[in-house]
Design a protein around this motif. Structure first.
Motif, PDB file in Angstrom:
ATOM      1  N   LEU A   1       0.824  -1.196   0.000  1.00  0.00           N
ATOM      2  CA  LEU A   1       0.000   0.000   0.000  1.00  0.00           C
ATOM      3  C   LEU A   1       0.867   1.259   0.000  1.00  0.00           C
ATOM      4  CD1 LEU A   1      -2.841   1.233   0.205  1.00  0.00           C
ATOM      5  CD2 LEU A   1      -2.599   1.082   2.674  1.00  0.00           C
ATOM      6  N   PHE A   2       1.974   1.251   0.755  1.00  0.00           N
ATOM      7  CA  PHE A   2       2.850   2.413   0.848  1.00  0.00           C
ATOM      8  C   PHE A   2       4.222   2.109   0.268  1.00  0.00           C
ATOM      9  CE2 PHE A   2      -0.083   3.004   4.384  1.00  0.00           C
ATOM     10  CZ  PHE A   2      -0.485   4.308   4.199  1.00  0.00           C
ATOM     11  N   TYR A   3       4.869   3.159  -0.204  1.00  0.00           N
ATOM     12  CA  TYR A   3       6.253   3.064  -0.647  1.00  0.00           C
ATOM     13  C   TYR A   3       7.022   4.139   0.102  1.00  0.00           C
ATOM     14  CZ  TYR A   3      10.346   2.633  -3.567  1.00  0.00           C
ATOM     15  OH  TYR A   3      11.625   2.424  -3.990  1.00  0.00           O
ATOM     16  N   VAL A   4       8.098   3.756   0.768  1.00  0.00           N
ATOM     17  CA  VAL A   4       8.905   4.684   1.565  1.00  0.00           C
ATOM     18  C   VAL A   4      10.301   4.737   0.969  1.00  0.00           C
ATOM     19  CG1 VAL A   4       9.848   5.179   3.855  1.00  0.00           C
ATOM     20  CG2 VAL A   4       7.618   4.081   3.644  1.00  0.00           C
ATOM     21  N   ARG A   5      10.815   5.953   0.779  1.00  0.00           N
ATOM     22  CA  ARG A   5      12.181   6.106   0.284  1.00  0.00           C
ATOM     23  C   ARG A   5      12.772   7.390   0.832  1.00  0.00           C
ATOM     24  NH1 ARG A   5       9.603   6.617  -5.388  1.00  0.00           N
ATOM     25  NH2 ARG A   5       8.618   8.609  -5.138  1.00  0.00           N
ATOM     26  N   ALA A   6      14.095   7.375   0.978  1.00  0.00           N
ATOM     27  CA  ALA A   6      14.838   8.544   1.442  1.00  0.00           C
ATOM     28  C   ALA A   6      15.990   8.769   0.478  1.00  0.00           C
ATOM     29  CB  ALA A   6      15.359   8.325   2.856  1.00  0.00           C
ATOM     30  N   TYR A   7      16.147  10.006   0.038  1.00  0.00           N
ATOM     31  CA  TYR A   7      17.230  10.401  -0.865  1.00  0.00           C
ATOM     32  C   TYR A   7      18.197  11.273  -0.103  1.00  0.00           C
ATOM     33  CZ  TYR A   7      13.870   9.209  -4.517  1.00  0.00           C
ATOM     34  OH  TYR A   7      12.985   8.562  -5.317  1.00  0.00           O
TER      35      TYR A   7
ATOM     36  N   GLU B   1      10.262  10.494   1.648  1.00  0.00           N
ATOM     37  CA  GLU B   1       8.971  10.479   0.973  1.00  0.00           C
ATOM     38  C   GLU B   1       8.188   9.242   1.392  1.00  0.00           C
ATOM     39  OE1 GLU B   1       9.895  10.473  -3.192  1.00  0.00           O
ATOM     40  OE2 GLU B   1      10.286  12.625  -3.209  1.00  0.00           O
ATOM     41  N   VAL B   2       6.891   9.420   1.632  1.00  0.00           N
ATOM     42  CA  VAL B   2       5.983   8.307   1.861  1.00  0.00           C
ATOM     43  C   VAL B   2       4.863   8.464   0.839  1.00  0.00           C
ATOM     44  CG1 VAL B   2       4.441   7.146   3.485  1.00  0.00           C
ATOM     45  CG2 VAL B   2       6.551   8.200   4.318  1.00  0.00           C
ATOM     46  N   VAL B   3       4.697   7.438   0.005  1.00  0.00           N
ATOM     47  CA  VAL B   3       3.755   7.488  -1.106  1.00  0.00           C
ATOM     48  C   VAL B   3       2.705   6.402  -0.924  1.00  0.00           C
ATOM     49  CG1 VAL B   3       3.549   7.191  -3.611  1.00  0.00           C
ATOM     50  CG2 VAL B   3       5.535   8.376  -2.647  1.00  0.00           C
TER      51      VAL B   3
ATOM     52  N   ALA C   1       0.170  13.268   3.071  1.00  0.00           N
ATOM     53  CA  ALA C   1       0.176  14.632   3.621  1.00  0.00           C
ATOM     54  C   ALA C   1       1.310  14.779   4.635  1.00  0.00           C
ATOM     55  CB  ALA C   1      -1.164  14.934   4.282  1.00  0.00           C
ATOM     56  N   GLY C   2       2.022  15.900   4.554  1.00  0.00           N
ATOM     57  CA  GLY C   2       3.137  16.140   5.466  1.00  0.00           C
ATOM     58  C   GLY C   2       4.478  15.695   4.911  1.00  0.00           C
ATOM     59  N   PHE C   3       4.467  15.086   3.733  1.00  0.00           N
ATOM     60  CA  PHE C   3       5.702  14.629   3.091  1.00  0.00           C
ATOM     61  C   PHE C   3       5.849  15.333   1.758  1.00  0.00           C
ATOM     62  CE2 PHE C   3       4.807  11.317   6.094  1.00  0.00           C
ATOM     63  CZ  PHE C   3       6.050  11.012   6.605  1.00  0.00           C
ATOM     64  N   PRO C   4       7.052  15.523   1.260  1.00  0.00           N
ATOM     65  CA  PRO C   4       8.325  15.035   1.777  1.00  0.00           C
ATOM     66  C   PRO C   4       8.778  15.817   3.000  1.00  0.00           C
ATOM     67  CG  PRO C   4       8.711  16.365  -0.167  1.00  0.00           C
ATOM     68  CD  PRO C   4       7.225  16.265   0.003  1.00  0.00           C
ATOM     69  N   GLN C   5       9.629  15.192   3.780  1.00  0.00           N
ATOM     70  CA  GLN C   5      10.234  15.821   4.951  1.00  0.00           C
ATOM     71  C   GLN C   5      11.746  15.767   4.817  1.00  0.00           C
ATOM     72  OE1 GLN C   5       8.986  14.270   8.707  1.00  0.00           O
ATOM     73  NE2 GLN C   5       6.828  14.664   8.329  1.00  0.00           N
TER      74      GLN C   5
END
Length: 111
Positions: free
Chosen positions: A1-7, A39-41, A81-85
């Protein structure tokens, strides 16, 4: 359901735990210090019908306002909502500097 990634200094994926009570836990394991964009998508909220897959050139042209070039569609979900952080990860004082850590070889990665 969600995809989480950090760059940032590295690209990292994460995970989301659904507690099934409208609350979620997002977990990311940062290794390298530095500034990251998290990012949380939501990846699946209105998926295409099976008959619409694969997305062909005509459907892509319609989605892209009649642009006549063949491209992959850009949709990958909706940003939560609230992302990206922006997150700053500080170095761990107890860990060895990166240059002191042993590098692995291709043979070790493919054993």
């Amino acid at each position: 359901l969600f995809y989480v990634r950090a760059y940032g200094p590295s690209v990292i994926t994460g995970s989301v735990t659904d507690y099934r009570n409208s609350s979620y836990l997002v977990e990311v394991q940062f290794i390298d210090p530095g500034e990251y964009t998290l990012e949380v998508v939501v990846a699946f909220s209105a998926p295409l019908d099976f008959e619409e897959l694969p997305i062909n050139r005509n459907r892509t042209a319609i989605l892209m306002n009649e642009v006549e070039e063949e491209m992959e569609p850009g949709f990958e979900g909706y940003m939560v909502a609230g992302f990206p952080q922006s997150i700053l990860i500080r170095p761990n004082e107890n860990s060895a500097p990166s240059s002191d850590k042993p590098l692995c070889t291709m043979e070790q990665l493919t054993e």
